[in-house]
Design a protein around this motif. Structure first.
Motif, PDB file in Angstrom:
ATOM      1  N   LEU A 241     -10.717 -13.611 -16.831  1.00  0.00           N
ATOM      2  CA  LEU A 241     -12.141 -13.309 -16.759  1.00  0.00           C
ATOM      3  C   LEU A 241     -12.597 -12.526 -17.989  1.00  0.00           C
ATOM      4  N   GLU A 242     -11.846 -11.507 -18.346  1.00  0.00           N
ATOM      5  CA  GLU A 242     -12.191 -10.718 -19.532  1.00  0.00           C
ATOM      6  C   GLU A 242     -12.094 -11.549 -20.805  1.00  0.00           C
ATOM      7  N   GLN A 243     -11.125 -12.453 -20.872  1.00  0.00           N
ATOM      8  CA  GLN A 243     -10.987 -13.302 -22.055  1.00  0.00           C
ATOM      9  C   GLN A 243     -12.156 -14.281 -22.163  1.00  0.00           C
ATOM     10  N   GLN A 244     -12.615 -14.794 -21.033  1.00  0.00           N
ATOM     11  CA  GLN A 244     -13.676 -15.794 -21.029  1.00  0.00           C
ATOM     12  C   GLN A 244     -15.060 -15.179 -21.245  1.00  0.00           C
TER      13      GLN A 244
ATOM     14  N   LEU B 158     -18.357  -8.999 -21.435  1.00  0.00           N
ATOM     15  CA  LEU B 158     -17.645  -8.031 -20.616  1.00  0.00           C
ATOM     16  C   LEU B 158     -16.567  -7.335 -21.438  1.00  0.00           C
ATOM     17  N   ARG B 159     -15.862  -8.112 -22.235  1.00  0.00           N
ATOM     18  CA  ARG B 159     -14.816  -7.550 -23.092  1.00  0.00           C
ATOM     19  C   ARG B 159     -15.397  -6.519 -24.062  1.00  0.00           C
ATOM     20  N   ARG B 160     -16.573  -6.826 -24.633  1.00  0.00           N
ATOM     21  CA  ARG B 160     -17.220  -5.883 -25.555  1.00  0.00           C
ATOM     22  C   ARG B 160     -17.629  -4.593 -24.842  1.00  0.00           C
TER      23      ARG B 160
ATOM     24  N   GLY C 121     -12.194  -0.067 -25.540  1.00  0.00           N
ATOM     25  CA  GLY C 121     -12.159   1.230 -26.191  1.00  0.00           C
ATOM     26  C   GLY C 121     -13.103   2.279 -25.640  1.00  0.00           C
ATOM     27  N   LYS C 122     -13.680   2.045 -24.488  1.00  0.00           N
ATOM     28  CA  LYS C 122     -14.627   2.997 -23.919  1.00  0.00           C
ATOM     29  C   LYS C 122     -14.078   3.535 -22.600  1.00  0.00           C
ATOM     30  N   MET C 123     -14.657   4.628 -22.167  1.00  0.00           N
ATOM     31  CA  MET C 123     -14.236   5.226 -20.901  1.00  0.00           C
ATOM     32  C   MET C 123     -14.439   4.245 -19.740  1.00  0.00           C
ATOM     33  N   ILE C 124     -15.511   3.472 -19.779  1.00  0.00           N
ATOM     34  CA  ILE C 124     -15.764   2.498 -18.700  1.00  0.00           C
ATOM     35  C   ILE C 124     -14.641   1.467 -18.648  1.00  0.00           C
ATOM     36  N   GLY C 125     -14.081   1.114 -19.797  1.00  0.00           N
ATOM     37  CA  GLY C 125     -12.957   0.179 -19.836  1.00  0.00           C
ATOM     38  C   GLY C 125     -11.715   0.770 -19.204  1.00  0.00           C
TER      39      GLY C 125
ATOM     40  N   LEU D 262      -8.153   1.180 -14.509  1.00  0.00           N
ATOM     41  CA  LEU D 262      -7.579   2.060 -13.497  1.00  0.00           C
ATOM     42  C   LEU D 262      -7.963   1.608 -12.091  1.00  0.00           C
ATOM     43  N   PHE D 263      -9.219   1.239 -11.907  1.00  0.00           N
ATOM     44  CA  PHE D 263      -9.672   0.759 -10.609  1.00  0.00           C
ATOM     45  C   PHE D 263      -8.884  -0.472 -10.164  1.00  0.00           C
TER      46      PHE D 263
END
Length: 111
Positions: free
Chosen positions: A61-64, A68-70, A74-78, A83-84
């Motif tokens: 999903l992240e690759q496609q 979403l990948r952007r 490198g961010k806290m949300i990532g 972690l979730f």
């Protein structure tokens, strides 16, 4: 991981594409974990594989979805996203039978 790259991902990626190769790698990893976690306690069959297939789906999903990948890179949300998705389904990987028959005896073992 290197073994999976040479034996599963590279051969499958050439023939079926990156998404199928990624899912196959995660599925096979789930099966290996199944043998180490569910088989010894003879219970909880399928749950570790579901855990790994879920993560394979999330990686694809992240690759496609480049947007979403952007957003996540490198961010806290990532970090929170990762972690979730690692912790929330963790009971699928370490199901109750494994905890009860393997983990607790190791923790409670008295000398």
């Amino acid at each position: 991981m290197e073994m999976m790259t040479y034996t599963v991902v590279r051969p499958m990626q050439k023939k079926y594409g990156a998404a199928v190769a990624t899912m196959a790698c995660f599925f096979l990893s789930g099966v290996y974990h199944e043998m180490a976690i569910s088989f010894p306690v003879e219970d909880g069959y399928g749950w570790p594989t579901v855990y790994f297939v879920l993560h394979g789906f999330l990686v694809v999903l992240e690759q496609q979805w480049a947007w979403l990948r952007r957003q996540l890179r490198g961010k806290m949300i990532g970090r929170l996203w990762t972690l979730f998705w690692v912790l929330t389904p963790l009971p699928l990987l370490f199901h109750f039978a494994f905890i009860e028959q393997v983990v607790w005896p190791l923790i409670i073992y008295e000398y």
